[in-house]
Structures are given as structure tokens and as C-alpha cells.
Scaffold this motif. Structure first.
Motif, PDB file in Angstrom:
ATOM      1  N   LEU A 251      35.853  20.872 118.045  1.00 46.45           N
ATOM      2  CA  LEU A 251      35.179  19.818 117.286  1.00 46.45           C
ATOM      3  C   LEU A 251      34.177  19.167 118.223  1.00 46.45           C
ATOM      4  N   HIS A 252      32.961  18.920 117.737  1.00 50.22           N
ATOM      5  CA  HIS A 252      31.870  18.580 118.639  1.00 50.22           C
ATOM      6  C   HIS A 252      30.773  17.840 117.890  1.00 50.22           C
ATOM      7  N   PRO A 253      29.930  17.137 118.615  1.00 49.90           N
ATOM      8  CA  PRO A 253      28.751  16.542 117.976  1.00 49.90           C
ATOM      9  C   PRO A 253      27.840  17.630 117.427  1.00 49.90           C
ATOM     10  N   PRO A 254      27.111  17.351 116.359  1.00 48.56           N
ATOM     11  CA  PRO A 254      26.317  18.394 115.706  1.00 48.56           C
ATOM     12  C   PRO A 254      25.174  18.936 116.550  1.00 48.56           C
ATOM     13  N   THR A 255      24.742  18.206 117.597  1.00 47.02           N
ATOM     14  CA  THR A 255      23.591  18.652 118.385  1.00 47.02           C
ATOM     15  C   THR A 255      23.996  19.473 119.607  1.00 47.02           C
ATOM     16  N   THR A 256      25.283  19.675 119.817  1.00 46.03           N
ATOM     17  CA  THR A 256      25.720  20.380 121.017  1.00 46.03           C
ATOM     18  C   THR A 256      25.869  21.869 120.771  1.00 46.03           C
ATOM     19  N   VAL A 257      25.884  22.609 121.880  1.00 45.03           N
ATOM     20  CA  VAL A 257      26.079  24.056 121.849  1.00 45.03           C
ATOM     21  C   VAL A 257      27.548  24.338 122.146  1.00 45.03           C
ATOM     22  N   LYS A 258      28.132  25.246 121.385  1.00 41.24           N
ATOM     23  CA  LYS A 258      29.517  25.591 121.565  1.00 41.24           C
ATOM     24  C   LYS A 258      29.611  27.014 122.082  1.00 41.24           C
ATOM     25  N   CYS A 259      30.452  27.249 123.071  1.00 43.83           N
ATOM     26  CA  CYS A 259      30.703  28.630 123.473  1.00 43.83           C
ATOM     27  C   CYS A 259      32.160  28.766 123.857  1.00 43.83           C
ATOM     28  N   CYS A 260      32.665  29.960 123.636  1.00 40.87           N
ATOM     29  CA  CYS A 260      34.060  30.246 123.888  1.00 40.87           C
ATOM     30  C   CYS A 260      34.123  31.689 124.367  1.00 40.87           C
ATOM     31  N   LEU A 285      42.532  32.992 131.932  1.00 41.66           N
ATOM     32  CA  LEU A 285      41.220  33.574 131.639  1.00 41.66           C
ATOM     33  C   LEU A 285      40.552  32.945 130.425  1.00 41.66           C
ATOM     34  N   LEU A 286      41.168  31.922 129.881  1.00 41.27           N
ATOM     35  CA  LEU A 286      40.624  31.251 128.701  1.00 41.27           C
ATOM     36  C   LEU A 286      39.517  30.282 129.115  1.00 41.27           C
ATOM     37  N   ALA A 287      38.473  30.180 128.279  1.00 43.31           N
ATOM     38  CA  ALA A 287      37.388  29.223 128.547  1.00 43.31           C
ATOM     39  C   ALA A 287      36.774  28.783 127.234  1.00 43.31           C
ATOM     40  N   PHE A 288      36.396  27.502 127.173  1.00 49.83           N
ATOM     41  CA  PHE A 288      35.660  26.968 126.027  1.00 49.83           C
ATOM     42  C   PHE A 288      34.828  25.788 126.531  1.00 49.83           C
ATOM     43  N   ILE A 289      33.620  25.667 125.994  1.00 47.09           N
ATOM     44  CA  ILE A 289      32.658  24.707 126.528  1.00 47.09           C
ATOM     45  C   ILE A 289      31.863  24.085 125.386  1.00 47.09           C
ATOM     46  N   ALA A 358      32.419  31.033 141.071  1.00 48.96           N
ATOM     47  CA  ALA A 358      32.350  31.535 139.701  1.00 48.96           C
ATOM     48  C   ALA A 358      33.766  31.849 139.255  1.00 48.96           C
ATOM     49  N   MET A 359      33.944  32.037 137.949  1.00 50.65           N
ATOM     50  CA  MET A 359      35.262  32.337 137.392  1.00 50.65           C
ATOM     51  C   MET A 359      35.124  33.349 136.271  1.00 50.65           C
ATOM     52  N   GLU A 360      35.958  34.391 136.326  1.00 45.71           N
ATOM     53  CA  GLU A 360      35.827  35.554 135.465  1.00 45.71           C
ATOM     54  C   GLU A 360      36.439  35.388 134.086  1.00 45.71           C
ATOM     55  N   ASN A 361      36.368  34.214 133.484  1.00 48.47           N
ATOM     56  CA  ASN A 361      36.892  34.038 132.129  1.00 48.47           C
ATOM     57  C   ASN A 361      36.397  35.177 131.241  1.00 48.47           C
ATOM     58  N   TRP A 362      37.292  35.697 130.421  1.00 48.64           N
ATOM     59  CA  TRP A 362      36.992  36.936 129.697  1.00 48.64           C
ATOM     60  C   TRP A 362      35.951  36.685 128.605  1.00 48.64           C
ATOM     61  N   GLY A 363      34.730  37.114 128.863  1.00 50.31           N
ATOM     62  CA  GLY A 363      33.663  36.974 127.889  1.00 50.31           C
ATOM     63  C   GLY A 363      32.829  35.721 128.053  1.00 50.31           C
ATOM     64  N   LEU A 364      33.276  34.764 128.871  1.00 48.66           N
ATOM     65  CA  LEU A 364      32.514  33.540 129.133  1.00 48.66           C
ATOM     66  C   LEU A 364      32.696  33.190 130.609  1.00 48.66           C
ATOM     67  N   ILE A 365      31.867  33.779 131.452  1.00 49.32           N
ATOM     68  CA  ILE A 365      31.984  33.584 132.899  1.00 49.32           C
ATOM     69  C   ILE A 365      31.283  32.286 133.282  1.00 49.32           C
ATOM     70  N   THR A 366      31.984  31.456 134.036  1.00 47.42           N
ATOM     71  CA  THR A 366      31.420  30.189 134.482  1.00 47.42           C
ATOM     72  C   THR A 366      30.983  30.295 135.944  1.00 47.42           C
ATOM     73  N   TYR A 367      29.865  29.639 136.261  1.00 44.33           N
ATOM     74  CA  TYR A 367      29.281  29.711 137.608  1.00 44.33           C
ATOM     75  C   TYR A 367      28.842  28.328 138.068  1.00 44.33           C
ATOM     76  N   ARG A 368      28.804  28.143 139.364  1.00 46.90           N
ATOM     77  CA  ARG A 368      27.966  27.086 139.909  1.00 46.90           C
ATOM     78  C   ARG A 368      26.518  27.455 139.616  1.00 46.90           C
ATOM     79  N   GLU A 369      25.667  26.454 139.504  1.00 46.03           N
ATOM     80  CA  GLU A 369      24.257  26.743 139.255  1.00 46.03           C
ATOM     81  C   GLU A 369      23.673  27.610 140.365  1.00 46.03           C
ATOM     82  N   THR A 370      24.093  27.385 141.610  1.00 43.99           N
ATOM     83  CA  THR A 370      23.548  28.156 142.736  1.00 43.99           C
ATOM     84  C   THR A 370      23.970  29.614 142.697  1.00 43.99           C
ATOM     85  N   ALA A 371      24.998  29.932 141.914  1.00 44.90           N
ATOM     86  CA  ALA A 371      25.494  31.309 141.853  1.00 44.90           C
ATOM     87  C   ALA A 371      24.947  32.096 140.681  1.00 44.90           C
ATOM     88  N   LEU A 372      24.143  31.462 139.808  1.00 48.10           N
ATOM     89  CA  LEU A 372      23.629  32.161 138.632  1.00 48.10           C
ATOM     90  C   LEU A 372      22.123  31.997 138.431  1.00 48.10           C
TER      91      LEU A 372
END
Length: 952
Positions: A251-260, A285-289, A358-372
């Protein structure tokens, strides 16, 4: 003399079998994780604040926001073996989670960011039990109608037992449910919970990251679950073997981007957003943003690839490099593993605040900005390499780690070791002109040797019962788990254990199948299991000594301090390894035969471990060492570049371990005036750095400076010439690295021409801050040199530019350089900034302190600072954070006096109750290292001074 030595046959399967005896690569910044301790008790399980239920979507589609309800205050539970243990019992097995989360991206009336959630998990009973244990940490629960913390339902016809008692067990991080009856074996049940947690800035679990864009503060709700923080986001069976399917709604504000981790299956202009159910997977390995991000995308072989980042970063094209390289790397791994990428998409997202690389979440890999994120106007050659290797590392995990997962954290190396090796293969596919595979030796072999030569090292694989607590798990994320592996992966192994869990012996079985099918010969009487277990189940590595006069070869457990041999734990293999040896004689590769004939005598020079294909050091008799030194001084090109680096590194470390004298080791650097290649120079500088750490506070320092200045002068002139007086960039990948070395060493040793150059560039930038004249490759070293030579004006200008930087890579260069000042008052001010997240982000705090400690002026300041504030640092930055190991080792690495050893032991005693979390082993290693340093200085100070005063 140990047996089992042989010549490698360079057959692919043989390379795999002896892979763990060679060394892979490592991302120093990859996979460091935070087990936070929340600053605010407002939403902890024991407080008396309000609890907010999550919104509920009615059957008609409308969203209802529940009212504030009375919080649950847990009862004091009696002691019981089941809930006082850290591991889950083997009675229940999760099948499916349905999770709805609502992160609040603005503060509430209490000044907190929170998230609310509603979850149910379907699990099967596999052993009869009247107890349900499910992980939960820092979550507060709403009571159900029966006055308990959860609701239990039966999905079959068997009656469900009622809940007798429910409570939270904070120490072992469990939600505990005692039942009035027993669950039936084979039956499935559903457990419902409603909860609230803090969306803290602690970098673990479900947390917030904050950044400024066009003057507006924006909040990202993001996750970091590995290793044990999924339980901070929702109640779950938080162990890697407890794989299940997840259905997630945000559940999120309407102007935000959702990824999982999976793609949308329903969306609307308003919350909620639901995602396709996941594959069967582990909780870590779960991630949601939820974010206000933009993205760019492409498609590669029907796989959707997206790069998410801040809007300005995407608009400026900083995601293009990652997008362009992801597809080729994915294709390479599909071919390499002989297994199709198992998901329909690959999302990668750059976060302003992220404790890991960085973190290898399955299908949604998260990084520091300097790493991507890559910007050709701001990013250096090394920044680009880091991005390529980290992307390759994380994508490698999509198969090895995610599709097939370790059963328990004691086999962490099974995940990280392979990914750390094949990241170089993937990056080589993306950038074939770099010849990056050779850099494994510097990035991996030498790095892990330094740790694995200590008596306080650990085997690759620990016993399950020895790894229980979250902080013990976090300790495993070190150089041993990442670097002490090199192997390949068979498709049979991946296909057999897809969506399942394994232990390391499963891999040996499949490697043995490959050996059998190819007819590859192994040493007599040996199998893959018997060979590989020696590398996995005992710590350390051997030094192989070759005596060219007698032909004798033997091996011995290599310890940096031989006096610690008595404290080494016993090994079932008596610290004897099966060692692959490949060697050359007088510049010619010898015929590959078994080394049982011991044909290593003669007057010609012998060089073993050709191209550093094995994980061991090599020592020789004095006569052969002299022959090798003569080759270096007369025609060094006849020795491969990698082995020139190896000779230097082996010699210096053999000297520290008293196999050879220090003078011999120093003599390996005297040929450097003729060396132009990066790898030998980097190896020499890395090893001489130890000498600087030991002597930069003594009278020997001046002699060392003069010696190194003399050696580096030709290299500095070489790059001055080939770059047309520093106006061009060298063509080769490693040549660009060595140009940086030339400037850094020339300036730091007092070469006036170099210092004038760097101060001039920096002064020009200060006069017109909109026009930076310094090439991105050179910025870190130029900034550092100019700030070290300057005063308050240069430092304040650097600080202003750091705060104004909109690109993380540029900010990192400045953050490092600010620690180079020689003004103690500026360094003290900088140390204070590290505990203010508005000045230095939490993710960067510990590394900034280490930067300051690396400065001889700042070392004692950083040590006093860390000691005085340890309790605060430990509490605020999380007891499970991997960065504590780096912090403790980094601040104490210069220690070499009895007084410093006494202080270090006192620090250990004074903070025994506070604890050290993932830095516990680092404290022991620092004490061991300091003890060895004291003895080394006493034994070598005179010979170092004598050698440095001599000319080559």
C-alpha cells in the motif's frame, strides 16, 4: 614431507576439482549486513505506545484505515529449551505467505516513520507438536479476539487446537504460541497476524532511505533481509532452508513507484498494488520497495531488465552502463551454468542508504549508488570495474544461491565463494579488453592470505551447531567465505537442487560425476570428497617449500606468526592438503607430469605455482631465491607478470613468518625502477604498506620515504611521457591503475614535481568550482594529496564539494580525501561528523573512521574516538553489521607497541557486556596481529634501515 603433490593437467574438470585450493575474487564491499538496534523504543515489543492496524481492502475494493488500538505488552515467559534456542525446531514447514504492508513515508504524531502489516502464513506440520515458533524482531502485535498475538486456523478437516499462551521472546527473536492440543502430522494450518514496526534508518529489515532531490526531501521504503532481518519486516520462518512461496501487496501513495521481486499482476492509480506470487524461495532473498524513482528498461531473450534510480540519475544517463551490461552477463551465465534464467524479469535498483555493496534479492537486486550508477564525467576506471564485477556477482547468485540455496549459514562460502569467482568471468564477458581475470590474484589471493594465515582464522565450512546467533552468522561474511573458493558449477547440480537447499557435499557428488564421466585422473587413492574436504573443513593453507639442491618438496601449515601454532585448533586432516603444482624452469613451462619424480634439481631457476593457479605460498632454498632475484634484476620479463607479483607477496609474507629474512624480501622490490606493469607494483606497494604502518612513527620512516621515492621516479616519468604531460589517458585498463599508483606514491614520498602538479590542479578547481580539471581516474589521489599538503581552506572546500555532490561516486572520492589532512583538529571534527547522519550517512560512518585511522596523524584520534563511543556506535549502527569487523581491524592495524596491546586488551574487557557483534572475531584477530607486530618490529627494525639505505 607431505604427499599428494602433482602437476595440474589444465583439464576443465581438474580445474574445478582443485578449485577450492585456488582463490577466487571478492567484492570487498559486497554483502555486509546490518542487525540494527532501534534508537526508538516507541514501537518495540515492550513499550506502551499505540499500535496502528494496517489498512484492509474490502471485498468491494475500497480501502479502510483501521483505528489505533491498545498495544500488546508481552508476558514474562518461563524458561524452556525450545524458545530459548536460536534455531527453529523441525516440526513445521512453511508453504505460502500472504503479506500486506503499508509503509508511511511521512512521520506520525510521535515523530516516527512506521509501517503496518497484515500477514498470514500457511504451514504444514511435519512432526507432532503443541508449540509454534515463528521469528519476529522489533514488531508489535495487535491482539485478536481471543486475546492472543495471532490467530490459528486449520485448512483441513482436523480440528485446530486453541492457543493456550502467546508471547514474544526478544533474545531469540521468536513469537511463541503454546497450544492446548497438538498439531496433526501432514495437516496444513494458517497463522494470521497484524503488526506494526518502525521504518527506521537502521539499514536492516524494512527501513527508510532519505535523499534530497531539487531541494525536496524524499523517502524510500526499502529492504535488506540477509541474513536474519526478514523477521523485522513480518513474522516468518526466517531460515534459508524454510523456502516458501510469497504473495505480496504494498500500500503506497499514488505517486510512488512500487517494485518487488516479482512483476505486477494488478495495479491501479491508488494503493494497493499486488505482485505475482514468487518462486519457492528463502526469506532472506525477499525484497520490496516503495520509491519516487524512474527507471530505464530493455529486453534480453524475453527477460525484462530494468534499472531503477533517483529521477535525476536516470535522466542523466547514469543507469545506461548497468542496463547495457546486464543482458550480456545474464546470457553468459545461462551458458556457463547451462541453465535458463529462472525469472521473467531482472530489476536492479540504486539506493542512497545501503549498508552492503549489493544484495542478490531474487529478481530485485539492491545496490549502493556507487555500485550501480556510472557517469563517464565523474566515474573512474576503477568505478566502472567495480560496477561490472558487482553486477556479475549478484547476477551469478540468481542461480547459485537463489535457485539452489545453502541449507544453513555455516555453508555461506558455498554461495559467496562461487559468486566471487564467477563475477570475474561475467565481468570479463562484459569487458573483454580489460583482461580482468588476472586481477583475481590481487583482489582475492593476497587479500584472503592475510586473514587465513592467522591462528584465529576459520574453516570455510563450520559445524551447524557452532553458528546459531544472528551475530555469529554475520561474522561469516568475511574474506574467508568470499575469497577462499574457486570452482565451476555443473548444470546437473543446479537442476537437481532447483528451488531446494543443499550442503557442500552435494556439490562434491556432482563434481565426482563429472570426473568419472570425463575419465579425468586424480591422485592415487583420492576422490573429489577426500581432496576438497581438506580445503573446506580445515582453516588455513600451506606453504610449499622446494629445495632445488635435494629435490625435496614439503608442505606446512602457513602461519603469519609461527608462535601461535599452539593455539591452532586440531584438524582431522593434520593441516595437510592435496596441492596442485604447476611450475616452470628457466622460463620454460615443464611437461605436465606427476611431480613424484621430484625433478626440480639443477642450476637453473625454478618458479612454482605458475600464474598463481593454486591457493598456497611457495618457498625455495636460498640458492634458487638468489637465481630468481638475478632474473628480476636482469630480465624480469621472462617471469610472467602474475608471478612477479606473486614473488613479491610470497617473499614479504614468508619473511614475516620467519621462513626467509626480511632483507631478502625487500630485495624483491629493487628491480621496480624497471617495472612498468601494474600487478607487481601493486603487490609491492601493498606489502610495503605494512612497513609504513610499522615504521611511519619512527626514525626509519625517512629512509623508507627516500627509498620508495627513488624507485617510483622512473614510473612517474614514464606516465608523464606517455600521457603527454598528463593530458592523455593511458590505453590499457591496468595502465590506468598504475598511473594512479605513480602519482600517489610520488606525491606521498615528497617528489616536488608531483606535489606541484596535484596542488595546481586542486587550486585551479578551487578558483572555479564549476570546472573540475582533474580526470576522474586521478581524483581520489589528487584530492588526497592536495588536502594533505594544504590547510583549513583546502579541507573546507573539499567538504563543501562533498556536501554539494549529486553523484555518489564523486562524493565517495571526496569523503576519502577529507581524511588525508594532517591537521588534527580537522580530523577530530571529521570524526564527530561520522555520528551525525545528516553529515555522513550511516552506511559510510565506519569506513570514514577507518579512512581517518589510516592517516598516521588520525590513527590515535580514531582509536580514542572509537573507544570512548563504542557503546553508542554499537547501539546505533547495529550489533550485526559486518562493518564492525572492518572498523576494528582498520583502526588497530597500525598497533605495534606493548602500550597499544594493553589498550586493546582493556578495550576488549571494558566492553565485554556491550559486546562486539560481528566484530567479535576481529578483536581477537587484532590482539593476535598486534602481538605479532610487536615482535616483528623488534626483530626487523635494524635490517630494514640497513636495506633501505642501500642502492640496487
Amino acid at each position: 614431507m607431505g604427499g599428494g603433490f602433482y602437476i595440474s593437467k589444465f583439464v576443465g574438470v581438474v580445474g574445478i576439482v582443485f578449485g577450492a585450493g585456488a582463490v577466487a575474487t571478492v567484492i570487498a564491499l559486497a554483502v555486509v549486513y546490518s542487525q540494527e538496534v532501534a534508537k526508538n523504543e516507541a514501537v518495540s515489543p515492550t513499550n506502551g505506545g499505540s499500535t496502528v492496524k494496517p489498512p484492509v481492502t474490502t471485498p468491494g475494493g475500497s480501502t479502510v484505515v483501521p483505528q489505533v488500538t491498545t498495544p500488546v505488552i508481552p508476558t514474562t515467559a518461563p524458561s524452556n529449551e525450545a524458545w530459548d534456542k536460536y534455531r527453529l525446531p523441525d516440526t513445521l514447514k512453511p508453504e505460502h505467505y500472504n503479506l500486506t504492508l503499508w509503509p508511511r513515508l511521512t512521520v506520525n504524531a510521535q515523530g516516527l516513520y512506521i509501517f503496518t502489516g497484515k500477514s498470514y502464513v500457511v504451514f504444514q506440520c511435519v512432526k507432532e507438536t503443541d508449540l509454534i515458533l515463528i521469528h519476529s524482531n522489533k514488531l508489535n502485535y495487535t491482539k485478536w479476539g481471543d486475546d492472543h498475538l495471532a490467530k490459528l486456523s486449520a485448512l483441513g478437516s482436523t480440528p485446530v487446537p486453541t492457543i493456550k499462551k502467546s508471547w514474544l521472546q526478544p533474545t531469540t527473536q521468536f513469537l511463541v504460541l503454546e497450544l492446548n492440543g497438538k498439531l496433526a502430522v501432514g495437516e496444513s494450518y494458517q497463522l494470521d497476524t497484524v503488526f506494526v514496526g518502525e521504518l527506521a534508518d537502521d539499514l536492516g529489515g524494512f527501513y527508510r532511505s532519505v535523499y534530497l532531490e531539487e531541494g525536496e526531501e524524499k523517502v524510500v521504503a526499502t529492504t535488506q533481509m540477509q541474513p536474519t532481518d526478514a523477521r523485522k519486516a513480518f513474522p516468518c520462518f526466517d531460515e534459508p532452508a524454510m523456502k516458501a512461496i510469497f504473495h505480496i501487496t504494498l500500500l503506497h501513495p499514488p505517486t510512488t513507484v512500487k517494485c518487488c521481486i516479482m512483476i505486477l499482476n494488478k495495479t491501479s492509480s491508488y494503493c494497493p498494488t499486488s505482485f505475482d506470487e514468487t518462486k519457492k524461495m528463502s526469506t532472506y532473498l525477499l525484497a520490496f520497495i516503495v520509491s519516487d524513482y524512474d527507471y530505464i528498461n530493455s529486453t534480453s531473450d524475453n527477460v525484462l531488465i530494468r534499472i531503477y534510480a533517483r529521477k535525476k540519475a536516470i535522466a542523466d544517463g547514469q543507469g545506461e552502463y548497468a542496463l547495457n551490461k546486464t543482458g550480456p552477463i545474464l546470457k553468459f551465465f545461462e551458458k556457463y551454468y547451462n541453465a535458463t534464467y529462472p525469472l521473467p524479469k531482472s530489476d536492479q535498483i540504486a539506493l542512497p542508504d545501503f549498508n552492503a555493496g549489493a544484495m542478490e534479492n531474487w529478481g530485485l537486486i539492491t545496490y549502493r549508488e556507487t555500485a550501480l550508477l556510472y557517469d563517464p564525467n565523474m566515474s573512474s576506471n576503477s568505478n566502472k570495474e567495480r560496477i561490472a564485477t558487482i553486477i556479475a556477482h549478484e547476477l551469478a547468485h540468481m542461480w547459485f544461491g537463489n535457485l539452489v540455496t545453502l541449507r544453513w549459514w555455516n555453508d555461506l562460502w558455498l554461495n559467496e565463494g562461487f559468486a566471487s569467482y564467477v563475477e570475474y568471468l561475467g565481468a570479463n564477458e562484459a569487458e573483454p579488453d580489460w583482461n580482468i581475470k588476472d586481477l583475481i590474484v590481487l583482489g582475492d589471493v593476497h587479500r584472503v592470505f592475510a586473514v587465513d594465515a592467522l591462528a584465529s582464522s576459520h574453516p570455510l565450512s563450520s559445524k551447524e551447531e557452532d553458528i546459531q546467533k544472528p551475530e555469529q552468522i554475520s561474522e561469516l561474511f568475511d574474506a574467508i567465505s568470499y575469497s577462499k573458493v574457486r570452482s565451476s558449477i555443473f548444470s546437473t547440480y543446479l537442476n537437481t537442487f532447483a528451488y531446494d537447499n543443499t550442503v557442500y557435499t552435494d556439490l562434491w557428488d556432482h563434481l565426482q560425476m563429472a570426473v568419472n564421466s570425463t575419465g579425468t585422473s586424480l591422485p592415487t587413492g583420492q576422490t573429489v570428497h577426500s581432496i576438497m574436504n581438506r580445503w573446506v573443513l580445515q582453516m588455513g593453507f600451506p606453504v610449499v617449500t622446494i629445495n632445488t639442491a635435494t629435490g625435496m618438496i614439503n608442505q606446512q601449515h602457513f602461519l603469519l606468526d609461527p608462535a601461535t601454532a599452539g593455539s591452532v585448533p586440531p584438524s582431522d586432516f593434520s593441516y595437510v592438503w592435496i596441492v596442485p603444482i604447476r611450475w616452470m624452469k628457466t622460463g620454460l613451462l615443464q611437461k605436465q607430469t606427476w611431480l613424484e619424480d621430484k625433478t626440480v634439481t639443477g642450476e637453473s631457476w625454478i618458479l612454482a605455482n605458475l600464474n598463481v593457479s593454486g591457493y598456497y605460498r611457495v618457498n625455495y632454498d636460498n640458492a634458487n631465491w638468489e637465481r630468481l632475484l638475478n632474473v628480476l634484476s636482469s630480465h624480469h620479463e621472462s617471469i610472467p607478470v602474475i608471478n612477479r607479483a606473486q614473488l613479491v607477496d610470497d617473499a614479504f609474507n614468508l619473511a614475516r613468518a620467519k621462513y626467509i629474512n626480511t632483507t631478502l624480501a625487500l630485495r624483491t622490490t629493487k628491480y621496480l625502477r624497471r617495472e612498468r606493469e601494474y600487478m607487481p607494483w601493486e603487490s609491492a606497494l601493498d606489502n610495503l604498506d605494512f612497513f609504513y604502518l610499522m615504521f611511519d612513527r619512527s626514525e626509519v620512516y625517512g629512509d623508507m620515504q627516500a627509498y620508495l621515492k627513488y624507485q617510483v621516479e622512473p614510473l612517474f616519468k614514464h606516465f608523464e611521457n606517455i600521457t603527454r604531460n598528463w593530458t592523455d589517458v593511458p590505453n590499457g585498463h591496468t595502465d590506468q591503475y598504475n598511473q594512479v599508483n605513480a602519482i600517489r606514491v610520488a606525491c606521498s614520498t615528497g617528489m616536488e614535481e608531483c606535489q606541484t602538479l596535484t596542488k595546481g590542479w586542486y587550486s585551479q578547481w578551487m578558483k572555479d568550482s564549476a570546472k573540475n580539471p582533474i580526470h576522474p581516474n586521478l581524483r581520489t589521489t589528487v584530492y588526497c594529496s592536495a588536502i594533505a599538503a594544504g590547510g583549513a581552506a583546502e579541507w573546507e572546500f573539499g567538504w563543501t564539494q562533498f556536501k554539494a555532490a549529486t553523484i555518489a561516486i564523486e562524493a565517495d572520492k571526496l569523503r576519502f580525501a577529507l581524511a588525508c589532512t594532517k591537521q588534527p583538529w580537522l580530523l577530530n571534527k571529521y570524526l564527530e561528523y561520522t555520528l551525525d547522519a545528516t553529515k555522513i550517512r550511516k552506511q559510510d560512518a565506519t569506513s570514514t573512521i577507518v579512512y581517518i585511522a589510516s592517516n598516521v596523524v588520525g590513527q590515535s584520534l580514531a582509536w580514542d574516538f572509537m573507544r570512548d563511543r563504542w557503546s553508542y556506535i554499537f547501539t546505533q549502527y547495529g550489533g550485526g553489521s559486518f562493518s564492525f569487523s572492518n572498523l576494528i581491524n582498520g583502526v588497530t592495524k597500525r598497533f605495534s607497541t606493548e602500550f597499544e596491546l594493553k589498550q586493546l586488551k582493556q578495550f576488549q574487557a571494558d566492553n565485554s557486556e556491550v559486546g562486539f557483534g560481528s566484530g567479535t572475531l576481529a578483536v581477537s584477530q587484532s590482539i593476535e596481529r598486534t602481538t605479532a607486530n610487536i615482535k616483528w618490529v623488534a626483530e626487523n627494525k635494524k635490517s630494514v634501515q640497513e636495506c633501505k639505505n642501500s642502492k640496487p
